[in-house]
Design a protein around this motif. Structure first.
Motif, PDB file in Angstrom:
ATOM      1  N   LEU A 139      -0.854  -9.855  11.565  1.00  0.00           N
ATOM      2  CA  LEU A 139      -1.613  -8.864  10.795  1.00  0.00           C
ATOM      3  C   LEU A 139      -0.745  -8.277   9.677  1.00  0.00           C
ATOM      4  CD1 LEU A 139      -4.224  -7.306  10.407  1.00  0.00           C
ATOM      5  CD2 LEU A 139      -3.390  -5.626  12.060  1.00  0.00           C
ATOM      6  N   TRP A 140       0.490  -7.985   9.986  1.00  0.00           N
ATOM      7  CA  TRP A 140       1.423  -7.464   8.983  1.00  0.00           C
ATOM      8  C   TRP A 140       1.651  -8.507   7.876  1.00  0.00           C
ATOM      9  CZ3 TRP A 140       3.279  -3.504   6.686  1.00  0.00           C
ATOM     10  CH2 TRP A 140       4.467  -3.571   5.984  1.00  0.00           C
ATOM     11  N   GLN A 141       1.820  -9.762   8.253  1.00  0.00           N
ATOM     12  CA  GLN A 141       2.041 -10.815   7.265  1.00  0.00           C
ATOM     13  C   GLN A 141       0.823 -11.018   6.363  1.00  0.00           C
ATOM     14  OE1 GLN A 141       3.932 -14.483   8.581  1.00  0.00           O
ATOM     15  NE2 GLN A 141       4.593 -13.428  10.438  1.00  0.00           N
ATOM     16  N   ILE A 142      -0.371 -10.979   6.939  1.00  0.00           N
ATOM     17  CA  ILE A 142      -1.594 -11.120   6.148  1.00  0.00           C
ATOM     18  C   ILE A 142      -1.728  -9.953   5.177  1.00  0.00           C
ATOM     19  CG2 ILE A 142      -4.120 -11.106   6.270  1.00  0.00           C
ATOM     20  CD1 ILE A 142      -3.827 -12.755   8.875  1.00  0.00           C
ATOM     21  N   SER A 143      -1.464  -8.741   5.644  1.00  0.00           N
ATOM     22  CA  SER A 143      -1.517  -7.561   4.775  1.00  0.00           C
ATOM     23  C   SER A 143      -0.504  -7.672   3.653  1.00  0.00           C
ATOM     24  CB  SER A 143      -1.255  -6.285   5.573  1.00  0.00           C
ATOM     25  OG  SER A 143      -2.238  -6.115   6.556  1.00  0.00           O
ATOM     26  N   LEU A 144       0.690  -8.083   3.989  1.00  0.00           N
ATOM     27  CA  LEU A 144       1.744  -8.262   2.988  1.00  0.00           C
ATOM     28  C   LEU A 144       1.328  -9.302   1.955  1.00  0.00           C
ATOM     29  CD1 LEU A 144       4.631  -7.277   2.360  1.00  0.00           C
ATOM     30  CD2 LEU A 144       5.478  -9.189   3.707  1.00  0.00           C
ATOM     31  N   PHE A 145       0.701 -10.378   2.409  1.00  0.00           N
ATOM     32  CA  PHE A 145       0.246 -11.408   1.481  1.00  0.00           C
ATOM     33  C   PHE A 145      -0.795 -10.849   0.521  1.00  0.00           C
ATOM     34  CE2 PHE A 145      -2.948 -14.552   0.297  1.00  0.00           C
ATOM     35  CZ  PHE A 145      -2.155 -15.414  -0.446  1.00  0.00           C
ATOM     36  N   PHE A 146      -1.849 -10.202   1.050  1.00  0.00           N
ATOM     37  CA  PHE A 146      -2.948  -9.735   0.203  1.00  0.00           C
ATOM     38  C   PHE A 146      -2.569  -8.583  -0.720  1.00  0.00           C
ATOM     39  CE2 PHE A 146      -5.660 -12.074   3.194  1.00  0.00           C
ATOM     40  CZ  PHE A 146      -6.394 -12.792   2.266  1.00  0.00           C
ATOM     41  N   PHE A 147      -1.654  -7.730  -0.291  1.00  0.00           N
ATOM     42  CA  PHE A 147      -1.341  -6.553  -1.096  1.00  0.00           C
ATOM     43  C   PHE A 147      -0.073  -6.677  -1.930  1.00  0.00           C
ATOM     44  CE2 PHE A 147      -4.051  -4.811   2.322  1.00  0.00           C
ATOM     45  CZ  PHE A 147      -5.096  -4.379   1.511  1.00  0.00           C
ATOM     46  N   VAL A 148       0.771  -7.669  -1.650  1.00  0.00           N
ATOM     47  CA  VAL A 148       2.012  -7.834  -2.422  1.00  0.00           C
ATOM     48  C   VAL A 148       2.119  -9.235  -3.021  1.00  0.00           C
ATOM     49  CG1 VAL A 148       4.538  -7.789  -2.334  1.00  0.00           C
ATOM     50  CG2 VAL A 148       3.215  -6.113  -1.019  1.00  0.00           C
ATOM     51  N   PHE A 149       2.072 -10.259  -2.203  1.00  0.00           N
ATOM     52  CA  PHE A 149       2.329 -11.617  -2.685  1.00  0.00           C
ATOM     53  C   PHE A 149       1.201 -12.162  -3.558  1.00  0.00           C
ATOM     54  CE2 PHE A 149       5.435 -11.151   0.621  1.00  0.00           C
ATOM     55  CZ  PHE A 149       6.526 -11.845   0.132  1.00  0.00           C
ATOM     56  N   ALA A 150      -0.055 -12.010  -3.139  1.00  0.00           N
ATOM     57  CA  ALA A 150      -1.177 -12.504  -3.957  1.00  0.00           C
ATOM     58  C   ALA A 150      -1.230 -11.807  -5.323  1.00  0.00           C
ATOM     59  CB  ALA A 150      -2.500 -12.362  -3.203  1.00  0.00           C
ATOM     60  N   PRO A 151      -1.096 -10.460  -5.382  1.00  0.00           N
ATOM     61  CA  PRO A 151      -1.054  -9.837  -6.708  1.00  0.00           C
ATOM     62  C   PRO A 151       0.140 -10.308  -7.550  1.00  0.00           C
ATOM     63  CG  PRO A 151      -1.544  -8.183  -5.057  1.00  0.00           C
ATOM     64  CD  PRO A 151      -1.173  -9.446  -4.321  1.00  0.00           C
ATOM     65  N   SER A 152       1.242 -10.630  -6.898  1.00  0.00           N
ATOM     66  CA  SER A 152       2.399 -11.157  -7.631  1.00  0.00           C
ATOM     67  C   SER A 152       2.081 -12.517  -8.253  1.00  0.00           C
ATOM     68  CB  SER A 152       3.613 -11.293  -6.709  1.00  0.00           C
ATOM     69  OG  SER A 152       3.984 -10.033  -6.216  1.00  0.00           O
ATOM     70  N   VAL A 153       1.322 -13.336  -7.530  1.00  0.00           N
ATOM     71  CA  VAL A 153       0.910 -14.644  -8.058  1.00  0.00           C
ATOM     72  C   VAL A 153       0.024 -14.445  -9.296  1.00  0.00           C
ATOM     73  CG1 VAL A 153      -0.475 -16.705  -7.565  1.00  0.00           C
ATOM     74  CG2 VAL A 153       1.147 -15.853  -5.859  1.00  0.00           C
ATOM     75  N   ILE A 154      -0.902 -13.493  -9.232  1.00  0.00           N
ATOM     76  CA  ILE A 154      -1.781 -13.199 -10.368  1.00  0.00           C
ATOM     77  C   ILE A 154      -0.954 -12.666 -11.535  1.00  0.00           C
ATOM     78  CG2 ILE A 154      -3.732 -11.813 -11.174  1.00  0.00           C
ATOM     79  CD1 ILE A 154      -4.421 -14.031  -9.081  1.00  0.00           C
ATOM     80  N   LEU A 155      -0.004 -11.802 -11.250  1.00  0.00           N
ATOM     81  CA  LEU A 155       0.865 -11.261 -12.300  1.00  0.00           C
ATOM     82  C   LEU A 155       1.649 -12.376 -12.984  1.00  0.00           C
ATOM     83  CD1 LEU A 155       1.858  -8.671 -13.699  1.00  0.00           C
ATOM     84  CD2 LEU A 155       3.664  -8.561 -11.966  1.00  0.00           C
TER      85      LEU A 155
END
Length: 156
Positions: free
Chosen positions: A4-20
């Motif tokens: 759950l922590w990893q999924i949250s980290l992905f959606f709120f940090v890593f995925a926006p970083s990919v878009i950036l």
């Protein structure tokens, strides 16, 4: 680290970083080709942060994890179609390069693999010429500009 922590980290940090990174590809290509009025907008809602880095504006919105875009003040017709195609393709290309590098060099952990696959997905999907609900993909922009080049050549 729990799933759950990893999924949250992905959606709120890593995925926006990919878009950036994707939007930075467009802005950087525009900057290298002479466009000095690009602003990267990350997310939706009211603006919570804005700044300038290397003469590229950055605006972070309240819901930063809900997509992004690069906006310019000048018209697309201010540049040649060839330069416009390069700018349109720069975002997906940088995502595909990042995915390739991540698959080869990063550890094979859940978070890095998801991020690499998301880079791949963003790169590939944005190359497809799509027009949905008034939004045009990078592939759509590139195809439109390519058709413009063909039409201009046909006139001469």
């Amino acid at each position: 680290m729990t799933i759950l922590w990893q999924i949250s980290l992905f959606f709120f940090v890593f995925a926006p970083s990919v878009i950036l990174i994707h939007e930075f590809g467009h802005a950087l290509a525009g900057r290298l080709l002479g466009r000095n009025d690009s602003t990267i907008v990350l997310g939706k809602g009211r603006e919570v942060f804005s700044g300038v880095w290397q003469r590229i504006g950055v605006s972070i919105r309240q819901w930063w994890f809900l997509g992004g875009y690069t906006k310019t003040i000048s018209s697309d017709h201010a540049f040649s179609a060839g330069k416009g195609i390069l700018i349109a393709l720069a975002g997906p290309v940088i995502n595909l390069i990042c995915a390739w590098v991540m698959f080869i060099t990063f550890p094979k952990t859940f978070i890095w693999q998801w991020t690499a696959y998301f880079h791949l997905w963003v790169g590939v999907v944005n190359l497809i010429p799509l027009y949905i609900a008034g939004r045009k993909s990078d592939g759509w922009h590139a195809i439109q500009l390519f058709i413009r080049v063909l039409c201009e050549r046909g006139k001469t």
